[in-house]
Motif scaffolding. Structure first.
Motif, PDB file in Angstrom:
ATOM      1  N   LEU A  47       0.832  -1.203   0.000  1.00  0.00           N
ATOM      2  CA  LEU A  47       0.000   0.000   0.000  1.00  0.00           C
ATOM      3  C   LEU A  47       0.869   1.256   0.000  1.00  0.00           C
ATOM      4  O   LEU A  47       0.626   2.189  -0.767  1.00  0.00           O
ATOM      5  CB  LEU A  47      -0.925  -0.025   1.222  1.00  0.00           C
ATOM      6  CG  LEU A  47      -1.823   1.168   1.453  1.00  0.00           C
ATOM      7  CD1 LEU A  47      -2.784   1.359   0.306  1.00  0.00           C
ATOM      8  CD2 LEU A  47      -2.587   0.983   2.749  1.00  0.00           C
ATOM      9  N   ARG A  48       1.875   1.292   0.837  1.00  0.00           N
ATOM     10  CA  ARG A  48       2.749   2.470   0.915  1.00  0.00           C
ATOM     11  C   ARG A  48       3.515   2.689  -0.387  1.00  0.00           C
ATOM     12  O   ARG A  48       3.681   3.817  -0.833  1.00  0.00           O
ATOM     13  CB  ARG A  48       3.717   2.319   2.079  1.00  0.00           C
ATOM     14  CG  ARG A  48       2.999   2.416   3.423  1.00  0.00           C
ATOM     15  CD  ARG A  48       3.938   2.251   4.559  1.00  0.00           C
ATOM     16  NE  ARG A  48       4.706   3.504   4.693  1.00  0.00           N
ATOM     17  CZ  ARG A  48       5.644   3.676   5.591  1.00  0.00           C
ATOM     18  NH1 ARG A  48       5.969   2.707   6.421  1.00  0.00           N
ATOM     19  NH2 ARG A  48       6.278   4.815   5.669  1.00  0.00           N
ATOM     20  N   GLU A  49       3.976   1.608  -1.010  1.00  0.00           N
ATOM     21  CA  GLU A  49       4.724   1.743  -2.264  1.00  0.00           C
ATOM     22  C   GLU A  49       3.836   2.185  -3.418  1.00  0.00           C
ATOM     23  O   GLU A  49       4.284   2.901  -4.307  1.00  0.00           O
ATOM     24  CB  GLU A  49       5.391   0.419  -2.628  1.00  0.00           C
ATOM     25  CG  GLU A  49       6.546   0.043  -1.725  1.00  0.00           C
ATOM     26  CD  GLU A  49       7.113  -1.307  -2.073  1.00  0.00           C
ATOM     27  OE1 GLU A  49       7.334  -1.585  -3.274  1.00  0.00           O
ATOM     28  OE2 GLU A  49       7.339  -2.101  -1.141  1.00  0.00           O
ATOM     29  N   ALA A  50       2.591   1.760  -3.412  1.00  0.00           N
ATOM     30  CA  ALA A  50       1.689   2.047  -4.526  1.00  0.00           C
ATOM     31  C   ALA A  50       0.925   3.358  -4.371  1.00  0.00           C
ATOM     32  O   ALA A  50       0.386   3.872  -5.351  1.00  0.00           O
ATOM     33  CB  ALA A  50       0.677   0.900  -4.671  1.00  0.00           C
ATOM     34  N   SER A  51       0.885   3.896  -3.188  1.00  0.00           N
ATOM     35  CA  SER A  51       0.080   5.081  -2.913  1.00  0.00           C
ATOM     36  C   SER A  51       0.457   6.267  -3.793  1.00  0.00           C
ATOM     37  O   SER A  51       1.631   6.613  -3.911  1.00  0.00           O
ATOM     38  CB  SER A  51       0.231   5.483  -1.447  1.00  0.00           C
ATOM     39  OG  SER A  51      -0.478   6.679  -1.208  1.00  0.00           O
ATOM     40  N   PRO A  52      -0.543   6.913  -4.375  1.00  0.00           N
ATOM     41  CA  PRO A  52      -0.266   8.116  -5.162  1.00  0.00           C
ATOM     42  C   PRO A  52      -0.026   9.332  -4.267  1.00  0.00           C
ATOM     43  O   PRO A  52       0.353  10.389  -4.754  1.00  0.00           O
ATOM     44  CB  PRO A  52      -1.537   8.293  -5.992  1.00  0.00           C
ATOM     45  CG  PRO A  52      -2.609   7.691  -5.163  1.00  0.00           C
ATOM     46  CD  PRO A  52      -1.950   6.537  -4.439  1.00  0.00           C
ATOM     47  N   HIS A  53      -0.249   9.179  -2.989  1.00  0.00           N
ATOM     48  CA  HIS A  53      -0.054  10.263  -2.029  1.00  0.00           C
ATOM     49  C   HIS A  53       1.385  10.212  -1.541  1.00  0.00           C
ATOM     50  O   HIS A  53       1.730   9.356  -0.739  1.00  0.00           O
ATOM     51  CB  HIS A  53      -1.014  10.125  -0.844  1.00  0.00           C
ATOM     52  CG  HIS A  53      -2.418   9.908  -1.276  1.00  0.00           C
ATOM     53  ND1 HIS A  53      -3.159  10.872  -1.906  1.00  0.00           N
ATOM     54  CD2 HIS A  53      -3.214   8.817  -1.220  1.00  0.00           C
ATOM     55  CE1 HIS A  53      -4.363  10.395  -2.192  1.00  0.00           C
ATOM     56  NE2 HIS A  53      -4.414   9.144  -1.797  1.00  0.00           N
ATOM     57  N   GLY A  54       2.192  11.107  -2.027  1.00  0.00           N
ATOM     58  CA  GLY A  54       3.617  11.104  -1.682  1.00  0.00           C
ATOM     59  C   GLY A  54       3.839  11.203  -0.196  1.00  0.00           C
ATOM     60  O   GLY A  54       3.105  11.880   0.514  1.00  0.00           O
ATOM     61  N   ARG A  55       4.850  10.531   0.258  1.00  0.00           N
ATOM     62  CA  ARG A  55       5.179  10.557   1.676  1.00  0.00           C
ATOM     63  C   ARG A  55       6.007  11.801   1.942  1.00  0.00           C
ATOM     64  O   ARG A  55       7.035  12.030   1.299  1.00  0.00           O
ATOM     65  CB  ARG A  55       5.972   9.311   2.049  1.00  0.00           C
ATOM     66  CG  ARG A  55       6.287   9.252   3.503  1.00  0.00           C
ATOM     67  CD  ARG A  55       6.947   7.960   3.852  1.00  0.00           C
ATOM     68  NE  ARG A  55       7.320   8.021   5.261  1.00  0.00           N
ATOM     69  CZ  ARG A  55       8.131   7.190   5.832  1.00  0.00           C
ATOM     70  NH1 ARG A  55       8.642   6.205   5.147  1.00  0.00           N
ATOM     71  NH2 ARG A  55       8.427   7.295   7.088  1.00  0.00           N
ATOM     72  N   ARG A  56       5.556  12.595   2.867  1.00  0.00           N
ATOM     73  CA  ARG A  56       6.271  13.818   3.223  1.00  0.00           C
ATOM     74  C   ARG A  56       7.166  13.545   4.410  1.00  0.00           C
ATOM     75  O   ARG A  56       6.763  12.906   5.366  1.00  0.00           O
ATOM     76  CB  ARG A  56       5.299  14.935   3.549  1.00  0.00           C
ATOM     77  CG  ARG A  56       4.526  15.406   2.337  1.00  0.00           C
ATOM     78  CD  ARG A  56       3.677  16.572   2.693  1.00  0.00           C
ATOM     79  NE  ARG A  56       2.502  16.050   3.415  1.00  0.00           N
ATOM     80  CZ  ARG A  56       1.402  16.746   3.626  1.00  0.00           C
ATOM     81  NH1 ARG A  56       1.328  17.982   3.238  1.00  0.00           N
ATOM     82  NH2 ARG A  56       0.398  16.221   4.252  1.00  0.00           N
ATOM     83  N   GLU A  57       8.366  14.064   4.340  1.00  0.00           N
ATOM     84  CA  GLU A  57       9.297  13.931   5.458  1.00  0.00           C
ATOM     85  C   GLU A  57       8.921  14.931   6.532  1.00  0.00           C
ATOM     86  O   GLU A  57       8.467  16.037   6.251  1.00  0.00           O
ATOM     87  CB  GLU A  57      10.722  14.192   4.973  1.00  0.00           C
ATOM     88  CG  GLU A  57      11.216  13.162   3.971  1.00  0.00           C
ATOM     89  CD  GLU A  57      11.256  11.754   4.527  1.00  0.00           C
ATOM     90  OE1 GLU A  57      11.625  11.575   5.699  1.00  0.00           O
ATOM     91  OE2 GLU A  57      10.907  10.823   3.770  1.00  0.00           O
ATOM     92  N   ALA A  58       9.136  14.548   7.765  1.00  0.00           N
ATOM     93  CA  ALA A  58       8.852  15.438   8.893  1.00  0.00           C
ATOM     94  C   ALA A  58       9.857  16.592   8.884  1.00  0.00           C
ATOM     95  O   ALA A  58      11.040  16.396   8.615  1.00  0.00           O
ATOM     96  CB  ALA A  58       8.946  14.682  10.210  1.00  0.00           C
ATOM     97  N   THR A  59       9.364  17.768   9.160  1.00  0.00           N
ATOM     98  CA  THR A  59      10.250  18.925   9.246  1.00  0.00           C
ATOM     99  C   THR A  59      10.203  19.459  10.675  1.00  0.00           C
ATOM    100  O   THR A  59       9.162  19.475  11.310  1.00  0.00           O
ATOM    101  CB  THR A  59       9.823  20.030   8.268  1.00  0.00           C
ATOM    102  OG1 THR A  59       8.473  20.395   8.535  1.00  0.00           O
ATOM    103  CG2 THR A  59       9.976  19.578   6.846  1.00  0.00           C
ATOM    104  N   THR A  60      11.340  19.860  11.159  1.00  0.00           N
ATOM    105  CA  THR A  60      11.382  20.396  12.529  1.00  0.00           C
ATOM    106  C   THR A  60      12.018  21.758  12.548  1.00  0.00           C
ATOM    107  O   THR A  60      12.654  22.180  11.648  1.00  0.00           O
ATOM    108  CB  THR A  60      12.178  19.474  13.471  1.00  0.00           C
ATOM    109  OG1 THR A  60      13.478  19.273  12.939  1.00  0.00           O
ATOM    110  CG2 THR A  60      11.469  18.160  13.652  1.00  0.00           C
TER     111      THR A  60
END
Length: 60
Positions: A47-60
């Motif tokens: 699911l994570r690999e196929a998701s069209p919703h890009g994974r955003r990195e956490a910003t601090t």
């Protein structure tokens, strides 16, 4: 307990889900488990690999 999918089967599951994202039966994790014979952790990985919703990195 479910045996892990082969790398080829895993890649095929990711490709299928990418191509059929909007038409795939919901909820997705149970559908992936049933359709591809994946275990729960592997279904989430697919699911994570196929998701069209890009994974955003956490910003601090």
């Amino acid at each position: 307990m479910t045996a892990p999918l082969s790398p080829t089967d895993h890649a095929a599951a990711v490709a299928w889900l990418k191509a059929n994202w909007s038409a795939a039966e919901r909820p997705l994790v149970p559908m992936i488990r049933e359709r591809f014979g994946a275990g729960p952790i592997e279904a989430v990985a697919i699911l994570r690999e196929a998701s069209p919703h890009g994974r955003r990195e956490a910003t601090t």
